[in-house]
Design an enzyme around this catalytic site. Structure first.
Site, PDB file in Angstrom:
ATOM      1  N   HIS A  82       0.833  -1.198   0.000  1.00 43.78           N
ATOM      2  CA  HIS A  82       0.000   0.000   0.000  1.00 43.78           C
ATOM      3  C   HIS A  82       0.868   1.249   0.000  1.00 43.78           C
ATOM      4  CE1 HIS A  82      -3.410   2.603   0.909  1.00 43.78           C
ATOM      5  NE2 HIS A  82      -2.635   3.204   1.784  1.00 43.78           N
ATOM      6  N   ASP A 161     -15.212   3.575   8.075  1.00 45.36           N
ATOM      7  CA  ASP A 161     -14.127   4.500   7.708  1.00 45.36           C
ATOM      8  C   ASP A 161     -14.594   5.444   6.611  1.00 45.36           C
ATOM      9  OD1 ASP A 161     -11.340   5.517   7.377  1.00 45.36           O
ATOM     10  OD2 ASP A 161     -11.656   4.614   5.410  1.00 45.36           O
ATOM     11  N   ARG A 168     -14.406  13.720   8.471  1.00 41.40           N
ATOM     12  CA  ARG A 168     -13.113  14.325   8.814  1.00 41.40           C
ATOM     13  C   ARG A 168     -12.722  15.367   7.778  1.00 41.40           C
ATOM     14  NH1 ARG A 168      -9.441   9.496   8.639  1.00 41.40           N
ATOM     15  NH2 ARG A 168      -7.790  11.005   8.941  1.00 41.40           N
ATOM     16  N   SER A 183      -7.530   4.552   9.724  1.00 35.88           N
ATOM     17  CA  SER A 183      -8.303   4.601   8.484  1.00 35.88           C
ATOM     18  C   SER A 183      -7.655   3.707   7.421  1.00 35.88           C
ATOM     19  CB  SER A 183      -8.372   6.061   8.012  1.00 35.88           C
ATOM     20  OG  SER A 183      -8.795   6.150   6.689  1.00 35.88           O
ATOM     21  N   LYS A 187      -8.786  -0.715   6.230  1.00 37.17           N
ATOM     22  CA  LYS A 187      -9.062  -1.213   4.880  1.00 37.17           C
ATOM     23  C   LYS A 187      -8.060  -2.302   4.486  1.00 37.17           C
ATOM     24  CE  LYS A 187      -9.138   3.163   3.906  1.00 37.17           C
ATOM     25  NZ  LYS A 187      -9.313   4.560   3.579  1.00 37.17           N
TER      26      LYS A 187
HETATM   27  N1  URA Z   1      -5.902   7.771   3.312  1.00 34.76           N
HETATM   28  C1  URA Z   1      -6.853   7.099   3.998  1.00 34.76           C
HETATM   29  O1  URA Z   1      -7.341   6.062   3.551  1.00 34.76           O
HETATM   30  N2  URA Z   1      -7.254   7.584   5.187  1.00 34.76           N
HETATM   31  C2  URA Z   1      -6.749   8.707   5.733  1.00 34.76           C
HETATM   32  O2  URA Z   1      -7.136   9.087   6.823  1.00 34.76           O
HETATM   33  C3  URA Z   1      -5.768   9.393   5.009  1.00 34.76           C
HETATM   34  C4  URA Z   1      -5.347   8.903   3.788  1.00 34.76           C
END
Ligand code: URA
Length: 439
Positions: A82, A161, A168, A183, A187
């Site tokens: 990632h 999220d 956010r 966050s 995932k």
């Molecule tokens: N990417 C994400 O998936 N979440 C965040 O909070 C910031 C960047």
């Protein structure tokens, strides 16, 4: 238990229990706790932070709020990768086939471009016919049969999220390490791989502007991964200038093919070898990251990685002949017809090349979206003929811009020139890979 008590507790700097976090996040996701209370809690977290235990509990609640992939049916070690996002970042397109060619099982969910940063899913759509929306069955079977599948992340992964991130974004609470780390990791963990290599970028084109912040974020994410029982390592890499020379979807795919042909730019090749080496090591195919790197380099040299890319593209319905003939990429984009050159106004050296500005210009000339539903021009983008540290003479071509709209390209050319900084002295070379954490 009620939402107000939880907000007050966090506002006074106390640690929330796992039950309180679960109550609040599940209640918010279900629509039982309103946006204004969730905003208040986020702001309290923003100012008072979260302990590592709270951050992990938050990640777990978000991870289990939607679909959770169980990849145990697929034999072998599944390793994910990632990136926190950057400009010209086509590393996934390089490392996934390299790692798969070496025996790593790559079952990857990726995103589309976000703001000035590109996304793997948009790039893959440069292969005519490529299907990014696989069913779970197709995804599993493809990884089992070919060792590699990449599909678009569905809205059912970590919906908590998704809802919190949107909140956010509009309440000034994005930039908190615990919130960002939970966050991203909710995932990644829901995607189900056994091990994860994180590429945490720092610099003008990255989410984290400083190396210090990138290190903190990497440490938070490694801690979460380890608590969840997944081997997790993080590369800290530079995003002060774009990665490689190509920015824009089909252009980046072409450059990734160059890397797999052993003819790619040095920076993207170096980062790709490091990351695929770590993936090979985490899959227990190599006894060290260094050995993993040599195995990865051999896969490029032998042509095995390029063959794996063709196999992968074909398996997902794409035209694999584009790998040998990249001019066929781009799915009918028309930007190739209009090219504008940006020329150097000075003799000297390129001192700086602002990744954020280049990413933004590329987005504006059609390679990214300005509105959620915009259709990307897959052939639009920028080729950077000159990058930091390189010598330039007055009139040399610095960059070539590809787009459809001459007026926009005119303006974009001026902006690209503004992204370059020059000096009469040769600048010192900056390290691309600053560290690898979690080994
Ligand atoms: N990417 C994400 O998936 N979440 C965040 O909070 C910031 C960047």
């Amino acid at each position: 238990m009620n939402a107000l008590d939880i907000i007050l507790k966090k506002r006074s700097g106390e640690e929330l229990s796992a039950d309180e976090i679960r109550y609040f996040i599940n209640g918010y996701t279900a629509g039982e706790i309103p946006d204004y209370q969730a905003s208040a809690l986020l702001m309290a977290v923003y100012f008072n932070g979260m302990t590592k235990r709270e951050t992990f509990d938050l990640t777990e609640v978000m991870r289990t709020s939607g679909d959770v992939m169980d990849l145990s049916r697929i034999s072998g070690v599944k390793v994910d990768k990632h990136s926190t996002g950057g400009v010209g970042d086509k590393v996934s397109l390089c490392v996934a086939p390299v790692a798969a060619a070496c025996g790593v099982k790559v079952a990857k969910m990726s995103g589309r471009g976000l703001g000035h940063t590109g996304g793997t899913i948009d790039k893959l759509e440069s292969f005519p016919g490529f299907n990014v929306s696989l069913s779970e069955e197709q995804f599993f079977n493809q990884v089992e049969d070919h060792g590699i599948a990449i599909m678009a992340q569905t809205g059912d992964v970590a919906p908590a999220d998704k809802k919190l991130y949107a909140l956010r974004d509009v309440t000034g609470t994005v930039e908190n390490m615990s919130l960002i780390a939970s966050s991203i990791m909710s995932k990644k963990l829901a995607a189900g791989s056994d091990a994860i290599v994180l590429d945490v970028k720092c610099g003008s084109g990255a989410f984290m502007k400083t190396e210090e912040d990138a290190r903190s974020l990497a440490s938070e994410m490694i801690e979460i991964g380890k608590r969840a029982g997944r081997k997790t390592v993080a590369v800290i890499s530079d995003m002060e200038q774009p990665l490689g020379r190509a920015v824009g979807n089909a252009l980046e795919v072409k450059e990734a093919i160059d890397v797999l042909n052993g003819k790619g730019p040095a920076d993207i090749t170096e980062l790709s070898l490091t990351i695929s080496g770590l993936m090979i090591w985490l899959a227990d195919i190599a006894s060290s990251p260094e050995e993993g790197r040599s195995i990865a380099a051999e896969a490029i040299l032998s042509g095995a990685a390029l063959d794996k890319l063709k196999e992968f593209v074909k398996a997902q319905g794409g035209d694999e002949t584009c790998v040998d003939d990249p001019e066929k990429l781009d799915n009918g984009g028309s930007a190739k017809e209009l090219c504008m050159e940006v020329k150097s106004p000075v003799n000297g050296y390129v001192m700086s090349l602002d990744a954020l500005k280049i990413g933004t210009v590329s987005q504006h000339i059609g390679a990214g979206r300005l509105k959620k539903d915009d259709v990307i021009d897959l052939s639009a983008g920028i080729i950077l003929e000159k990058k930091c540290g390189e010598r330039v003479e007055n009139g040399d071509v610095l960059a070539r811009l590809y787009g459809r709209d001459r007026g926009r390209l005119d303006e974009a050319s001026r902006e690209v020139l503004g992204a370059y900084g020059f000096s009469s002295e040769e600048p010192e070379e900056k390290a691309l890979i600053k560290d690898v954490l979690g080994l």
